[in-house]
Design an enzyme around this catalytic site. Structure first.
Site, PDB file in Angstrom:
ATOM      1  N   ASN A 189       0.309 -19.631  -0.453  1.00 20.19           N
ATOM      2  CA  ASN A 189      -0.645 -20.487  -1.136  1.00 20.19           C
ATOM      3  C   ASN A 189      -0.538 -20.304  -2.652  1.00 20.19           C
ATOM      4  OD1 ASN A 189      -2.803 -22.283  -1.555  1.00 20.19           O
ATOM      5  ND2 ASN A 189      -3.846 -21.551   0.289  1.00 20.19           N
TER       6      ASN A 189
ATOM      7  N   HIS B   6       6.214   2.329 -11.136  1.00 19.48           N
ATOM      8  CA  HIS B   6       6.604   2.880 -12.429  1.00 19.48           C
ATOM      9  C   HIS B   6       6.553   4.400 -12.403  1.00 19.48           C
ATOM     10  CE1 HIS B   6       6.673  -1.090 -14.195  1.00 19.48           C
ATOM     11  NE2 HIS B   6       5.541  -1.333 -13.561  1.00 19.48           N
TER      12      HIS B   6
ATOM     13  N   GLY C 124      -6.589 -14.091   0.776  1.00 16.84           N
ATOM     14  CA  GLY C 124      -6.515 -14.353  -0.653  1.00 16.84           C
ATOM     15  C   GLY C 124      -6.781 -13.127  -1.512  1.00 16.84           C
TER      16      GLY C 124
ATOM     17  N   ARG D  70      -8.135  -0.355   5.229  1.00 14.54           N
ATOM     18  CA  ARG D  70      -8.273   0.476   6.437  1.00 14.54           C
ATOM     19  C   ARG D  70      -8.618  -0.443   7.599  1.00 14.54           C
ATOM     20  NH1 ARG D  70      -8.153   5.482   4.528  1.00 14.54           N
ATOM     21  NH2 ARG D  70      -9.182   6.059   2.600  1.00 14.54           N
TER      22      ARG D  70
END
Length: 185
Positions: free
Chosen positions: A85, A115, A142, A180
């Protein structure tokens, strides 16, 4: 002689992203993403032509809504009928495989790059790339964030806004930060 930074990245070794070859590859990806995001939907189709040719694979019926962003593109492998989406970002410094009929909600982010923990390492551009694999028929809600090195099993659901820092078993629903299994405190 040590390998190129691209070779190190592909091998899952520490590499520096401050490299001319890697920057050139990111420029190619930015141009493909710009085309994809700029084309009118009717002309773009499911995936803009330059982006589709850049991807590692795009199965039949795979669709990426605009806007979209990726780092390299060639490390992204989409199964048949995958749907990304609007607003998805995939920082594909490592392989990202998304299984058939998997749905990613708006603004889902997949980050393969980790990083360096030391300041000097970050200043030198040191990263390590960890792959992500999402099985068939999964649903990523989302604004979920998926970190590198994670596998999400077939049929799994990741709740909206969740941060996935470890593997998710098949047919399991996870929520929260860190994500979780649902129903556990």
């Amino acid at each position: 002689m040590a390998g190129s930074e691209r070779t190190k990245m592909a091998a899952g070794e520490w590499y520096t992203c401050l490299d001319d070859e890697l920057e050139a590859l990111r420029v190619i990806a930015r141009d493909a993403v710009f085309e994809h995001n700029s084309l009118p939907p009717g002309r773009r189709g499911n995936i803009g032509p330059a982006l589709k040719s850049l991807l590692g694979a795009a199965g039949e019926g795979a669709r990426i809504e605009a806007p979209f962003h990726c780092a390299y593109g060639f490390n992204i492998f989409l199964g048949d009928s995958v749907f990304l989406n609007a607003g998805c970002t995939i920082l594909d410094t490592a392989t990202v495989r998304i299984g058939k009929r998997t749905l990613l909600g708006p603004n889902v982010q997949i980050y393969c790059a980790e990083h360096h923990k030391e300041v000097a390492g970050r200043q030198a551009g040191l990263e390590i790339a960890r792959p992500v694999e999402i099985g068939d028929n999964a649903w990523i809600g989302g604004s979920a964030i998926i970190l590198g090195g994670v596998s999400i099993g077939e049929g799994a659901i990741v709740g909206a806004g969740s941060v996935v820092t470890r593997d998710v078993a098949a047919n399991t629903t996870v929520v929260g930060n860190p994500a979780r299994p649902a129903g556990r405190g």
